[in-house]
Write a protein that holds these residues in place. Structure first.
Motif, PDB file in Angstrom:
ATOM      1  N   GLU A   1       0.183  -7.570  -2.481  1.00  0.00           N
ATOM      2  CA  GLU A   1       1.109  -6.407  -3.175  1.00  0.00           C
ATOM      3  C   GLU A   1       0.588  -5.108  -2.504  1.00  0.00           C
ATOM      4  O   GLU A   1      -0.673  -4.858  -2.510  1.00  0.00           O
ATOM      5  CB  GLU A   1       1.079  -6.618  -4.815  1.00  0.00           C
ATOM      6  CG  GLU A   1       1.390  -5.417  -5.396  1.00  0.00           C
ATOM      7  CD  GLU A   1       2.729  -5.560  -6.020  1.00  0.00           C
ATOM      8  OE1 GLU A   1       3.538  -4.747  -6.219  1.00  0.00           O
ATOM      9  OE2 GLU A   1       3.132  -6.774  -6.244  1.00  0.00           O
ATOM     10  N   VAL A   2       1.618  -4.121  -2.357  1.00  0.00           N
ATOM     11  CA  VAL A   2       1.138  -2.719  -1.899  1.00  0.00           C
ATOM     12  C   VAL A   2       1.505  -1.741  -3.346  1.00  0.00           C
ATOM     13  O   VAL A   2       2.664  -1.947  -3.661  1.00  0.00           O
ATOM     14  CB  VAL A   2       1.919  -2.316  -0.858  1.00  0.00           C
ATOM     15  CG1 VAL A   2       1.672  -0.922  -0.588  1.00  0.00           C
ATOM     16  CG2 VAL A   2       1.568  -3.066   0.333  1.00  0.00           C
ATOM     17  N   LEU A   3       0.520  -1.343  -3.692  1.00  0.00           N
ATOM     18  CA  LEU A   3       0.429  -0.568  -4.949  1.00  0.00           C
ATOM     19  C   LEU A   3       0.643   0.889  -4.575  1.00  0.00           C
ATOM     20  O   LEU A   3      -0.030   1.531  -3.713  1.00  0.00           O
ATOM     21  CB  LEU A   3      -0.635  -0.591  -5.909  1.00  0.00           C
ATOM     22  CG  LEU A   3      -1.055  -2.337  -6.089  1.00  0.00           C
ATOM     23  CD1 LEU A   3      -2.279  -2.519  -7.019  1.00  0.00           C
ATOM     24  CD2 LEU A   3       0.087  -2.804  -6.949  1.00  0.00           C
ATOM     25  N   SER A   4       1.333   1.772  -5.140  1.00  0.00           N
ATOM     26  CA  SER A   4       1.818   3.152  -4.566  1.00  0.00           C
ATOM     27  C   SER A   4       0.639   4.052  -5.100  1.00  0.00           C
ATOM     28  O   SER A   4      -0.009   3.817  -5.934  1.00  0.00           O
ATOM     29  CB  SER A   4       3.062   3.472  -5.730  1.00  0.00           C
ATOM     30  OG  SER A   4       3.161   5.038  -5.644  1.00  0.00           O
ATOM     31  N   SER A   5       0.408   4.970  -4.251  1.00  0.00           N
ATOM     32  CA  SER A   5      -0.660   5.954  -4.311  1.00  0.00           C
ATOM     33  C   SER A   5      -0.579   6.731  -5.339  1.00  0.00           C
ATOM     34  O   SER A   5      -1.638   7.464  -5.969  1.00  0.00           O
ATOM     35  CB  SER A   5      -0.694   6.917  -3.113  1.00  0.00           C
ATOM     36  OG  SER A   5       0.407   7.704  -2.848  1.00  0.00           O
ATOM     37  N   ILE A   6       0.768   7.039  -6.253  1.00  0.00           N
ATOM     38  CA  ILE A   6       0.694   7.851  -7.219  1.00  0.00           C
ATOM     39  C   ILE A   6      -0.177   7.448  -8.187  1.00  0.00           C
ATOM     40  O   ILE A   6      -0.762   8.314  -9.198  1.00  0.00           O
ATOM     41  CB  ILE A   6       2.128   7.789  -7.629  1.00  0.00           C
ATOM     42  CG1 ILE A   6       3.150   8.390  -6.570  1.00  0.00           C
ATOM     43  CG2 ILE A   6       2.234   8.735  -8.910  1.00  0.00           C
ATOM     44  CD1 ILE A   6       4.478   8.406  -6.976  1.00  0.00           C
ATOM     45  N   ASN A   7      -0.269   6.033  -8.552  1.00  0.00           N
ATOM     46  CA  ASN A   7      -1.129   5.765  -9.781  1.00  0.00           C
ATOM     47  C   ASN A   7      -2.670   5.526  -9.373  1.00  0.00           C
ATOM     48  O   ASN A   7      -3.248   5.356 -10.452  1.00  0.00           O
ATOM     49  CB  ASN A   7      -0.533   4.486 -10.151  1.00  0.00           C
ATOM     50  CG  ASN A   7       0.736   4.260 -10.658  1.00  0.00           C
ATOM     51  OD1 ASN A   7       1.190   5.321 -11.381  1.00  0.00           O
ATOM     52  ND2 ASN A   7       1.742   3.370 -10.117  1.00  0.00           N
TER      53      ASN A   7
END
Length: 662
Positions: free
Chosen positions: A631-637
């Motif tokens: 999974e690629v998790l957004s940098s925002i979080n």
């Protein structure tokens, strides 16, 4: 459109008669209220031997609006009619004001009351309500609504200031006392409106109390707070009216929508009654397994006066505690902590004599591994989060997460999907050196109380945790009978990991999938590789992976590729077979090669700092099988939170609780 405004009760620490003498000095105008240009008395009558006085005034007000707006509507000032009804025997003054100008287009109605304090006859109370009904105002309805709110706010804030000014003026003139009105001997006595005073006493909310106990609120917020408090009077079988602090929390949790906050609070009060929550602090006794193996406890206060609760989650035997306590037992422990938190919040506020409305949570994740993501454990955690958020909103002021290992992004993505956005914004993440960073824990916690296990000087009374003896287990095989459900990442919408969910009836069907579609099964022949190419366009996003080695051993490596690679049509062909594909030139080893043994589960993550491609590479020396998910998790979080991550391994055998970390 109709807007309603309501201010809380203001208290003057002066007798009603002195306040009335000061009030009369406001007319016909006063410098503190320059918007009032003049007031003419159009009616003034004295009734019942001077006990009552009715006065009507026509007031000229300046239009507090931009120049262009005043030109468009064609006026620089407007007229209001004010009617005062003074009852000296009952010690009350009722004021009603309505607009005369533009009355066919807009209706403004304001009602104010001065009255003797129900508990202290030497003090005076003041409350104020207003409605603004804009029917049609030259297309400027929204602008008028904003100006109406601005005007109400200004008059509310200045009202008390003006009375205090004129009382000080009277004192300078030597007037510090005004005799109460006494009826003639032969006049009938007017009845004291005890019922009305009692109603005000029940919901008394004054400015001093707000500043001392609730903090800074806008006039609109004060109005909504009082509105919700009054709505609770209509709730049947309400055993105890919740405190204003509680009402404030529910309002804040529903973004100050009174009807939504009322529904949430009403349901919570019913839940508390059904489960005897008010008696929990007295009746609950911590089981022996909690006393001896639960790594959590209270620890001083942070710099804002919030009580701190420390949870050493990485040291917690989730499976052992859940098998010993059961789902409801673990929930009751969490609720007991919440009730303790409310009690300690109130104690801290009283001791510091300032608003303290929530507590802080410090979560130590050293030792966190995939054993903490045991499916029934995740199910229990989400069940607890759901219950706490429904019934203890806005009690968590700040969450300090320290020493997060590499497996943390997986856990966070699963759990954060069930935490509302406002609560997620309170989470702060720190690496292993959190006690000594310039922007570390010292920002929020005094250095002398930083726990010793984080390198600070303060010893804690918190248990180290550790494995729960199986002799304390009350359940045999929670994991054997759980339905599978996947938790969807809010960042990407794709599924993350299977967790059990039987008691969580409120999860929507959108979250439920066949976990067999989540993981991809791959068979590798001896000497062959499996590769996944991820093109990254979000610097500092986080790549996470989770795979099980089902047969023989594997080698796993993560590379960063700087050149554009062609699309593969044959899985038997490796990118490393390409001509001029040279390490250190157009690809780089981002993670060292890991040897993954038979029946091991491997979880990890990597911060992708570059706008390059990332290549996940599995190599089988002797033929192997794996089930994998990434999974690629957004940098925002994840800004600043992934600086100290470490790999995590767990055995896939029956001894799954004894996790090896590397």
């Amino acid at each position: 459109m109709v807007q309603k405004f309501q201010s809380p009760v203001r208290v003057y620490k002066h007798p009603f008669e002195l306040v009335m003498k000061a009030y009369e000095r406001r007319f016909p105008k006063c410098p503190q209220m320059p918007i009032v240009l003049d007031c003419d008395i159009i009616k003034d009558e004295s009734l019942e031997n001077g006990a009552k006085r009715n006065t009507s005034r026509r007031c000229k007000l300046a239009v507090d609006a931009p120049y262009i707006f005043k030109k468009l509507i064609g006026v620089d000032f407007v007229y209001f009619l004010q009617h005062n009804y003074l009852d000296m025997s009952a010690r009350t003054l009722s004021i009603e004001a309505v607009n005369e100008s533009f009355s066919s287009r807009i209706e403004i109605f304001e009602r104010c009351r001065y009255y003797a304090h129900p508990d202290n006859a030497e003090w005076t109370c003041f409350d104020q309500t207003a409605t603004l009904d804009i029917k049609n105002f030259f297309g400027f309805e929204h602008s008028m609504e904003k100006m109406g709110m601005k005007q109400y706010t200004q008059t509310t804030l200045k009202g008390k200031e003006i009375i205090e000014f004129f009382i000080s003026q009277l004192e300078e003139e030597g007037i510090t006392h005004v005799e109460r009105w006494v009826p003639p001997l032969d006049a009938p006595k007017s009845p004291t409106p005890e019922k009305e005073q009692q109603q005000h006493h029940d919901i008394l909310l004054d400015g001093d109390f707000i500043a001392r106990s609730l903090g800074q609120l806008s006039p609109m917020q004060e109005s909504k707070l009082l509105e919700l408090r009054k709505m609770l009077d209509g709730v049947d079988d309400l055993e105890r009216v919740p405190s204003y602090q509680t009402i404030l929390r529910f309002l804040s949790a529903r973004d100050w929508h009174v009807s939504q906050a009322f529904a949430m609070l009403r349901d919570s009060l019913q839940w508390r009654k059904e489960h005897r929550i008010d008696a929990l602090l007295e009746e609950y006794t911590k089981p022996a397994v909690v006393v001896e193996h639960f790594p959590g406890g209270w620890h001083h206060q942070d710099k804002d006066g919030r009580p701190i609760y420390i949870l050493r989650l990485g040291h917690m035997d989730v499976k052992g505690l859940l098998k010993s306590l059961g789902m409801e037992g673990l929930l009751k422990l969490a609720l007991h902590i919440c009730e303790e938190g409310i009690q300690k919040i109130n104690e801290s506020a009283e001791r510091l004599d300032k608003p303290v409305l929530n507590w802080s949570l410090l979560v130590d994740l050293e030792g966190l591994s995939m054993r903490h993501l045991w499916r029934p454990g995740i199910k229990a955690l989400l069940y607890i989060i759901e219950t706490v958020e429904r019934n203890y909103p806005e009690t968590m002021g700040r969450v300090l997460v320290v020493r997060a290992p590499r497996v943390f992004p997986i856990a966070w993505t699963i759990v954060s999907a069930f935490i509302d956005e406002h609560t997620r914004s309170k989470f702060l993440f720190y690496g292993p050196d959190c006690a000594h960073m310039t922007d570390g824990l010292a920002q929020y916690i005094d250095e002398e109380i930083v726990p010793d296990f984080l390198g600070g000087p303060c010893k804690t009374m918190i248990h180290e945790g550790g494995l729960v003896p199986k002799t304390l287990y009350k359940m045999n095989s929670l994991e054997d009978h759980d339905d599978d459900v996947t938790i969807v990442s809010p960042a990407s919408g794709s599924a993350l990991a299977p967790v059990a969910v039987a008691p969580m009836k409120r999860l929507s069907a959108a979250h439920q999938h066949d976990h067999l579609n989540l993981y991809k099964s791959v068979d590798l022949k001896a000497g062959f590789s499996h590769e996944l190419l991820i093109r990254n366009e979000d610097p500092k996003s986080v790549l996470t992976w989770d795979f099980d080695v089902m047969r023989n051993d594997l080698h796993f490596t993560l590379y960063r590729v700087t050149q554009e690679l062609p699309q593969k049509n044959d899985d038997a062909v490796s990118y490393f077979d390409l001509q001029d594909f040279v390490e250190g030139v157009n690809y780089f080893r981002e993670e060292p090669t890991l040897v993954c043994r038979h029946k091991e589960s491997v979880q990890g993550s990597h911060v992708m700092h570059h706008n390059d491609s990332y290549l996940m590479h599995w190599f089988s020396p002797s033929g192997a099988q794996l089930n994998l998910f990434y999974e690629v998790l957004s940098s925002i979080n994840y800004k600043g939170s992934m600086t100290s991550l470490q790999s995590a391994f767990s055995s896939n055998s029956s001894a799954a609780s004894s996790v090896q970390s590397r």
